[in-house]
Design a protein around this motif. Structure first.
Motif, short mmCIF file in Angstrom:
data_model
loop_
_atom_site.label_atom_id
_atom_site.label_comp_id
_atom_site.label_asym_id
_atom_site.label_seq_id
_atom_site.Cartn_x
_atom_site.Cartn_y
_atom_site.Cartn_z
N ARG A 1 0.74 -1.14 0.09
CA ARG A 1 -0.06 0.14 -0.15
C ARG A 1 0.75 1.13 -0.15
O ARG A 1 2.06 1.26 0.47
CB ARG A 1 -0.95 0.28 1.22
CG ARG A 1 -1.79 -1.02 1.42
CD ARG A 1 -2.84 -1.06 0.59
NE ARG A 1 -4.06 -2.00 0.59
CZ ARG A 1 -3.93 -3.60 -0.14
NH1 ARG A 1 -2.94 -3.81 -0.71
NH2 ARG A 1 -4.86 -4.18 0.35
N LYS B 1 -3.07 3.92 -3.24
CA LYS B 1 -3.47 2.57 -2.64
C LYS B 1 -3.50 2.55 -1.27
O LYS B 1 -2.48 2.89 -0.67
CB LYS B 1 -2.79 1.47 -3.30
CG LYS B 1 -3.53 0.13 -3.24
CD LYS B 1 -2.89 -0.82 -3.59
CE LYS B 1 -3.82 -2.30 -3.59
NZ LYS B 1 -3.09 -3.52 -4.27
N THR C 1 -5.29 1.81 2.73
CA THR C 1 -6.25 0.77 3.35
C THR C 1 -6.76 1.70 4.63
O THR C 1 -5.86 2.10 5.36
CB THR C 1 -5.52 -0.68 3.81
OG1 THR C 1 -5.31 -1.41 2.72
CG2 THR C 1 -6.37 -1.29 4.86
N ASP D 1 -9.85 0.96 0.55
CA ASP D 1 -9.72 -0.64 1.00
C ASP D 1 -10.22 -0.56 2.60
O ASP D 1 -9.24 -0.09 3.22
CB ASP D 1 -8.56 -1.57 0.75
CG ASP D 1 -8.43 -2.68 1.43
OD1 ASP D 1 -9.54 -3.38 1.47
OD2 ASP D 1 -7.41 -3.01 1.87
#
Length: 725
Positions: A236, A260, A262, A340
């Motif tokens: 990530r 990206k 989370t 995410d």
């Protein structure tokens, strides 16, 4: 008076310097023409000439008179390289110190007061790296040294630091001039001394300390990772721990810029504000407000209503409101935004790895280039003896605990006099509870002016709250199934026996509301050695000791507001993702906050207490809302707008508003302060009639009226009298 005398002396010395023709002597031609005479004086009385030269140089530097460079040349011509360097070096630095001190004494206080809001970052930079900045300026002869003396005197740099750095920094330039002065007779122009190549050399020398500091910072940053194995690639770009305001906003920003990311949350999405704080408390306050208005319907020409209700319905409404807002912060929404979202407990294993214990019992490890800690806060529980033996609540637990009761607690104690305590005390009192509010301090809302705190107390007491100021909580007791909080009047004389000052307050429910503490355990800070002190310790960029691990929101402090958490989240996300190119310091200059009692209390910037504490001069302009048409029509004509400004200026230092919708009214001042707009701009803005927002315009009008140009108006009056004749 002393400052005036010093200014007068400075003016007289400067005037005397030019009127006496001494400035004509301090030219290259003037010195060269008298060299033989200077040599004769030096040979006859070397100590006297040396002393007079030293004194003259100190005075020239101290009074910022032209000729310092020529005095340095003369030092070399008269005393040779090393003695000349010694005399010129110390004379110039001592003279610079006097100029620095004069600037500090005469100008700094007014300068710091006038530009207080803009100078915070400069003062912090000077305090941290002032020596480096000064050394750079001293090494660059392009920047006039007399300006360095004056401008640095306006800052908070330490006097000793200023002296020794100046002494050291000016040696190189002094050496060049003294060395040139040894051959003074052959110099045709000062341009012969400082060549372009020499200027470049000085510039490189000046930049070197800053480059060295940057290198040292880089080295220190690398050292903190010593012993840790950095992954060659990452799962990530960023992992965010906590889905409160700070976590939601930082992950949203990361997803927006296509990183990206989370987001890990162990409990409920939306964090404390949605589930336990802002949303449920404001929902409760609204229900209590309606009940209050129904009981006081005659204020609006209607019949009072005996309010009957099922408290479970009030709590059900709160749950419904939370459920209505929940989709804004839901897993589904953020997943659709590109985040995410993982439900589970996150633990930071190393500076780049997060382990997530998921709800289904499995574990997942993710490597990330950066980690943002947004773990929020929790109610602080004070060490009250016997607290574990009674049924106490917090602002987090009360919503579920009371949700199934058909009536609010009959006897309720609120421990704490801050915003949360005051809001809950008034709301439950309006819903029928007999409320006692216990506060250790001398006033409620200890960050507000005493005038505001006293008004808040009177409003709560008008709604039936028993406000007990200066009372210590001693212990809790449970006797025959009945619960008591034992308190003591801390203002009572010491000679009175403890038993005589103890008060036993019986309660059916007690809410602890003495503040919140950052969540700092359970997710790996200890094993990584990340510093904590009430909050996670961060620098101006929200970085922890590991530059790739940042913190935002309540866990980072210094403010525990949802809007500040969102504000910090932008800096945390941008610095985490793009910090290798550019980092941004968090801007805390304009922070608004509101206490949502009725009437509301809203503030931004300084109040009178803070301004006096910081020795900042100010003027107060006040407008009473009792005079506002819309407030009168709504039968809510209570409160005031109080604006602090720079003396004789319309620049806003701070605003406190007490009244209905004060939080909404404050927004105009927040915008004005953020963008440097003064009261004249607010006065010149059209405000809809009749609205509460006109209070802001009328406050600006009060300031304008108090600063009307009376002399000019007297002449205008004469002009109109002339026109009538």
């Amino acid at each position: 008076m002393k400052k005036l005398l010093i200014v007068l002396v400075v003016i007289l010395v400067i005037a005397g310097f030019f009127l006496s023709g001494f400035n004509d002597l301090l030219t290259l031609e003037g010195i060269q023409a008298r060299l033989s005479q200077f040599y004769q004086w030096r040979d006859d009385t070397p100590l006297l000439v040396g002393g007079l030269f030293f004194l003259a140089y100190v005075l020239i530097a101290a009074f910022s008179l032209p000729g310092a460079a020529l005095m340095t040349l003369l030092a070399g011509a008269l005393f040779g390289l090393w003695w000349g360097l010694l005399l010129a070096s110390f004379a110039s630095s001592i003279g610079a110190l006097f100029a620095f001190l004069a600037s500090r004494y005469l100008l700094r206080d007014s300068f710091q007061t006038k530009f207080a809001s803009k100078l915070d970052s400069i003062n912090q930079g000077i305090e941290k790296d002032g020596g480096f900045y000064l050394f750079t300026l001293r090494l660059l002869p392009l920047f006039p040294f007399f300006l360095v003396n004056i401008l640095l005197g306006l800052t908070n740099i330490k006097t000793w630091t200023y002296y020794w750095v100046s002494q050291l920094g000016m040696i190189a330039g002094t050496f060049v001039y003294v060395n040139a002065g040894v051959q003074l007779a052959q110099i045709d122009s000062l341009k012969d001394i400082i060549s372009p190549m020499l200027l470049v050399s000085f510039a490189l020398l000046a930049v070197f300390p800053l480059l060295a500091k940057k290198g040292l910072d880089w080295y220190k940053a690398r050292q903190v990772y010593k012993g840790w194995h950095k992954p060659k690639s990452f799962d990530r770009n960023m992992v965010v721990i906590g889905a409160g305001a700070a976590g939601l906003v930082s992950s949203y920003i990361a997803a927006t810029v296509k990183a990206k990311v989370t987001l890990v949350e162990a409990h409920k999405m939306g964090g404390d504000c949605l589930n336990y704080g802002c949303v449920p408390s404001k929902s409760l306050i609204k229900s209590a407000k309606v009940a209050h208005d129904m009981r006081h319907a005659t204020d609006y020409g209607l019949q009072n209503v005996a309010v009957e209700y099922d408290f479970k319905s009030v709590m059900a409404r709160i749950k419904h409101i939370i459920a209505t807002i929940e989709p804004h912060d839901s897993v589904e929404r953020y997943t659709n935004l590109g985040v995410d979202v993982v439900k589970g407990y996150a633990t930071i294993i190393d500076p780049w790895t997060v382990e997530i214990a998921k709800e289904d019992g499995t574990k997942q490890r993710l490597s990330a280039r950066s980690i943002v800690i947004a773990a929020g806060s929790q109610p602080f529980i004070p060490p009250i003896v016997g607290l574990e033996n009674v049924d106490y609540l917090t602002s987090d637990t009360l919503w579920e605990a009371l949700s199934h009761q058909s009536a609010p607690p009959k006897r309720l104690i609120i421990v704490g006099g801050g915003p949360i305590g005051c809001e809950l005390a008034q709301a439950f009192a309006r819903l029928g509870s007999k409320v006692s509010q216990v506060q250790r301090g001398t006033q409620l809302l200890n960050k507000e002016d005493s005038e505001v705190a006293d008004y808040a107390k009177s409003c709560l007491e008008a709604d039936g709250v028993q406000v007990l100021l200066q009372h210590d909580t001693l212990r809790c007791e449970r006797v025959d199934g009945r619960q008591y909080l034992i308190i003591k009047d801390a203002s009572a004389a010491d000679s009175i026996a403890d038993n005589d000052t103890e008060i036993a307050l019986e309660f059916d429910a007690m809410i602890i509301a003495v503040g919140r503490s950052a969540r700092m355990s359970g997710y790996g800070l200890e094993s990584l050695g990340i510093d904590t002190k009430n909050t996670v310790v961060t620098n101006d960029y929200l970085e922890t000791k590991f530059p790739n691990i940042l913190a935002a929101g309540d866990v980072a402090g210094p403010y525990q507001f949802t809007h500040v958490a969102s504000h910090q989240a932008w800096y945390a996300a941008v610095n985490a993702l793009f910090g290798s190119f550019k980092k941004f310091k968090v801007d805390y200059r304009v922070i608004p906050w509101v206490t949502f009692i009725d009437p509301e209390i809203a503030r931004v910037g300084l109040n009178e207490y803070q301004a006096n504490e910081k020795n900042i001069k100010f003027e107060v302009t006040r407008y009473d809302i009792s005079d506002l048409d819309r407030a009168i029509t709504d039968t809510q004509a209570t409160g005031w707008v109080k604006v602090l400004t720079v003396p004789n200026k319309d620049k806003i230092l701070g605003v406190t508003i007490v009244g209905t919708h004060a939080g909404e009214l404050l927004a105009e001042y927040v915008l004005a302060m953020k963008h440097g707009l003064g009261l004249n701009k607010i006065l010149g803005t059209i405000h809809t009639y009749p609205t509460m927002s006109e209070a802001n315009k009328y406050a600006a009008g009060e300031w304008k009226r108090n600063h009307a140009p009376q002399k000019l108006l007297a002449w205008v009056e004469k002009y109109h009298r002339f026109k009538r004749s």
